[in-house]
Design a protein around this motif. Structure first.
Motif, PDB file in Angstrom:
ATOM      1  N   ASP A   1     -11.191  -1.441   2.274  1.00 43.97           N
ATOM      2  CA  ASP A   1     -11.540  -0.400   1.304  1.00 43.97           C
ATOM      3  C   ASP A   1     -10.450  -0.420   0.226  1.00 43.97           C
ATOM      4  N   PRO A   2     -10.640  -1.234  -0.822  1.00 41.02           N
ATOM      5  CA  PRO A   2      -9.562  -1.423  -1.811  1.00 41.02           C
ATOM      6  C   PRO A   2      -8.974  -0.134  -2.391  1.00 41.02           C
ATOM      7  N   PRO A   3      -9.800   0.835  -2.846  1.00 40.45           N
ATOM      8  CA  PRO A   3      -9.157   2.027  -3.430  1.00 40.45           C
ATOM      9  C   PRO A   3      -8.271   2.767  -2.427  1.00 40.45           C
ATOM     10  N   ALA A   4      -8.745   2.901  -1.198  1.00 40.83           N
ATOM     11  CA  ALA A   4      -7.941   3.596  -0.183  1.00 40.83           C
ATOM     12  C   ALA A   4      -6.671   2.800   0.122  1.00 40.83           C
ATOM     13  N   PHE A   5      -6.807   1.482   0.177  1.00 44.26           N
ATOM     14  CA  PHE A   5      -5.640   0.619   0.427  1.00 44.26           C
ATOM     15  C   PHE A   5      -4.597   0.784  -0.679  1.00 44.26           C
ATOM     16  N   LEU A   6      -5.059   0.730  -1.919  1.00 40.78           N
ATOM     17  CA  LEU A   6      -4.122   0.824  -3.037  1.00 40.78           C
ATOM     18  C   LEU A   6      -3.441   2.191  -3.062  1.00 40.78           C
ATOM     19  N   ALA A   7      -4.184   3.236  -2.711  1.00 39.01           N
ATOM     20  CA  ALA A   7      -3.588   4.582  -2.679  1.00 39.01           C
ATOM     21  C   ALA A   7      -2.511   4.652  -1.603  1.00 39.01           C
ATOM     22  N   ARG A   8      -2.765   3.980  -0.482  1.00 38.14           N
ATOM     23  CA  ARG A   8      -1.792   3.974   0.611  1.00 38.14           C
ATOM     24  C   ARG A   8      -0.511   3.242   0.200  1.00 38.14           C
ATOM     25  N   VAL A   9      -0.686   2.071  -0.416  1.00 34.74           N
ATOM     26  CA  VAL A   9       0.472   1.294  -0.869  1.00 34.74           C
ATOM     27  C   VAL A   9       1.255   2.102  -1.906  1.00 34.74           C
ATOM     28  N   ASP A  10       0.537   2.712  -2.818  1.00 36.46           N
ATOM     29  CA  ASP A  10       1.170   3.502  -3.874  1.00 36.46           C
ATOM     30  C   ASP A  10       2.023   4.620  -3.262  1.00 36.46           C
ATOM     31  N   ALA A  11       1.453   5.317  -2.284  1.00 35.82           N
ATOM     32  CA  ALA A  11       2.172   6.428  -1.651  1.00 35.82           C
ATOM     33  C   ALA A  11       3.428   5.921  -0.933  1.00 35.82           C
ATOM     34  N   LEU A  12       3.307   4.820  -0.233  1.00 28.32           N
ATOM     35  CA  LEU A  12       4.465   4.290   0.508  1.00 28.32           C
ATOM     36  C   LEU A  12       5.566   3.813  -0.447  1.00 28.32           C
ATOM     37  N   VAL A  13       5.164   3.128  -1.519  1.00 30.37           N
ATOM     38  CA  VAL A  13       6.167   2.646  -2.471  1.00 30.37           C
ATOM     39  C   VAL A  13       6.840   3.836  -3.156  1.00 30.37           C
ATOM     40  N   LYS A  14       6.067   4.880  -3.463  1.00 29.55           N
ATOM     41  CA  LYS A  14       6.675   6.056  -4.104  1.00 29.55           C
ATOM     42  C   LYS A  14       7.677   6.717  -3.164  1.00 29.55           C
TER      43      LYS A  14
END
Lengths: 418, 418
Positions: free
Chosen positions: B221-234
């Protein structure tokens, strides 16, 4: 003599043994409390000095500092940030001097490659012209093994060992599978400008493994390459290709930049290995597998070379001794005395001779046909991968230390980098 | 009872410990010369039996056989060759019986995954219907850990250890670099249908490493994946993504398909990592690095799990004991008794219950959000990566044995496979 503090920073791409150098610097400094007060580390390299974001290594236990010897990565953070020339950005160099002055720092230990040797040299010059006494010592580090004068660079031996071991293991796997399945295995390794790392893959030829190496030093010649792979597969039933990320066409275009498409017409993204593998498949029809080791190779402390770890520590140690001897603008080096049994001593090089000079593979380290390494290269490489220096394990995983990294209270106003 | 010879073959993708099972089979057989004459190995797996291309392991020294325990790959060669159903290709099964008859082979040890368990089962059935006594014992092997009944499969624990160690090391590297450079590291691991191997990357979360796992069991699920990566990097400044080669979109399309298929008609995969990395770069702008471990992971005997090596050996040993006890159409298994301290015993499973059944990760081994592993999974995995079992080294490289592999004189006419 007065007690002065020291500054230590890690620069550029980290390695599996850069922390062993940090360990050598800090442990040696701690043995001279009459001369060196505290070792302050830059958080994220030189950026930490510019931002006055210093780490008080004095608050780490002796055990934690000792554990750096077996811990990969950069314990204080590194950065890719090259200071511009003195003329173009004098204020950054002056800021560094101000920060050092504010924290009574008289020793500057910079652990990095060619760029950081250059920064280190400029700092020593500036401190003289600004009348602020600073001893700038460079501690060599680069997996690329491309610093001049020193026989080798800490970080390289461990990557070489990782690449040689991995190439051997994967090649034996392919040899098992070749009758009905994979016949060509391609492993991509680091080294953008020099083929030192790729050369390490050639060490498995001693064990009868057929290997083709694609060096950055030899312009890529697809028909000759395919003919070579074809001949090896016909004779041995399989072969392994070690391709440097820096392998390029005669016009300078990297192999990896070549826009190939997969069976669905999607552009294939990055990686010299898949490009080479696809080329073999299309021309010769062989089934292939490919790997891109990337960070795994330079972080692989679990299979570090004992020789490399020892040298990394000793160069950190020697850097502090050089400072205590009053030396400035120098870098401790490895001077090879003999190949077998391997003997070396620690020498020194003036930083103006080190800065911004790249050392390439000598042409006589590469076989005349360009596909493998010579005996001379083999004699050079073998000592550097000798010995295993395993980390401790707990619960199945290596015990690597994460330091507390306490900040040193700031004394200066904030500073904006360029 | 008469003395009969044994046949042993390796099947499918090899592992870093399949030779430890071979060692267990051969060493145990050698301890029973009154019952077992010679162990003949199939050159390149079952193809060697069809072609009557047998290897006389009796001509290998005790030292060479002992060295199999620390040698990766398949010492006799393996193959990807699935026998068709009895109905469709009865002559191949009959040929195997003829070859076994010609060489007085009464024991059939087949070391492989689900497909070979199926072949092994059919051979036991056919030998009964053809009135030729043959005891067929399957020795489990698969890095995919997808065989049913047994708690785990030899080969898996070592890959899991490699993936956990490599993920830890590379993640620490990225953490060092994240201030100015790489913020997201993507490592691609094997596991076409089940996420066991990818799950091992999740073990580094215990050390505070932010990891996102892309399992084959959870549609991408690309959007959910990208949101997860974004949150972790932040939050952490960086993150690591472990992507299984089997990760796929909801419609079943793999993230990366090369369009080539192997002998079983499975799509040959590779290249999910660059796709995922590029997606992160485009959506979030983070600098990335990616690695594809491919064969390096399954061949990495240098960092094998001691638990895995021990079990691989014991299952080979037990297979011979089962044969001597008169058992047929069975597979020795690992039965877990306790997680911590880890205890297990060797059990048995009937082959008709093993053949062609895949074991997937239980849903409660994957966190509810799908990005990580649960404590239950962690408790399952941890014992399997315990302990180090280092090979000997010489000249900086592991000492791996290459057997002499003497052929057994042929007695039958040639045979063409289908």
């Amino acid at each position: 003599m007065p007690t002065l503090n020291a500054f230590y920073a890690q620069s550029g791409g980290v390695t599996s043994v850069i922390n062993a150098s940090a360990c050598g610097v800090i442990e040696t400094a701690r043995r001279h409390p009459d001369r060196i007060g505290t070792v302050y580390a830059g958080r994220n390299g030189i950026l930490g000095a510019l931002a006055e974001d210093l780490i008080d290594t004095g608050r780490e236990s002796a055990e934690a500092i000792a554990a750096l010897r077996t811990t990969p990565s950069g314990a204080f953070g590194s950065c890719r940030y090259k200071l511009k020339s003195l003329e173009k950005n004098r204020r950054e160099y002056e800021r560094l001097i101000e920060v050092f002055k504010a924290h009574d720092i008289g020793y500057f230990f910079y652990n990095g490659g060619g760029d950081s040797a250059d920064t280190c040299f400029k700092m020593s010059q500036l401190s003289q012209s600004m009348g602020y006494p600073l001893q700038a010592i460079h501690v060599p580090k680069t997996i690329d093994n491309d610093l001049p004068i020193t026989d080798c660079c800490p970080g390289f031996g461990s990557v070489a060992k990782y690449v040689a071991v991995s190439t051997l293991e994967a090649s034996m796997d392919v040899r098992s599978m070749a009758a009905t399945s994979t016949k060509v295995f391609v492993i991509e390794v680091m080294g953008r400008h020099a083929g030192w790392i790729a050369a390490a893959g050639g060490l498995v030829a001693d064990q009868g493994i057929p290997v083709v190496i694609l060096f950055p030093e030899i312009p890529f010649d697809p028909p000759a390459f395919l003919a070579r792979v074809d001949a090896l597969v016909k004779y041995h039933g399989y072969c392994t290709v070690v391709v440097s990320e820096g392998c390029h066409h005669p016009d300078g275009t990297f192999i990896a930049e070549q826009g190939t498409k997969d069976a669905f017409g999607h552009a294939q993204l990055g990686g010299a290995a898949p490009v080479v593998a696809q080329m073999v498949k299309e021309a010769l029809g062989h089934k292939f597998h490919w790997a891109v080791a990337d960070y795994l190779q330079r972080a692989a402390r679990h299979i570090a070379s004992a020789t490399d770890v020892k040298q990394a520590y000793e160069l950190g140690q020697r850097a502090v001794e050089l400072a205590l001897e009053g030396r400035n603008a120098v870098m401790p080096t490895i001077e090879r005395i003999a190949d077998e049994p391997y003997q070396y001593r620690i020498g020194t090089a003036p930083l103006d001779a080190v800065a911004n000079t790249e050392k390439f593979m000598p042409r006589d380290f590469i076989s005349e046909d360009g596909w493998s390494i010579t005996d001379k290269c083999r004699r050079y490489l073998l000592p550097l991968i000798q010995g295993e220096d395993y980390p401790a394990y707990s619960n199945g995983l290596p015990v690597y230390v994460t330091l507390e990294n306490h900040p040193v209270p700031k004394k200066l106003p904030a500073f904006e980098t360029a």
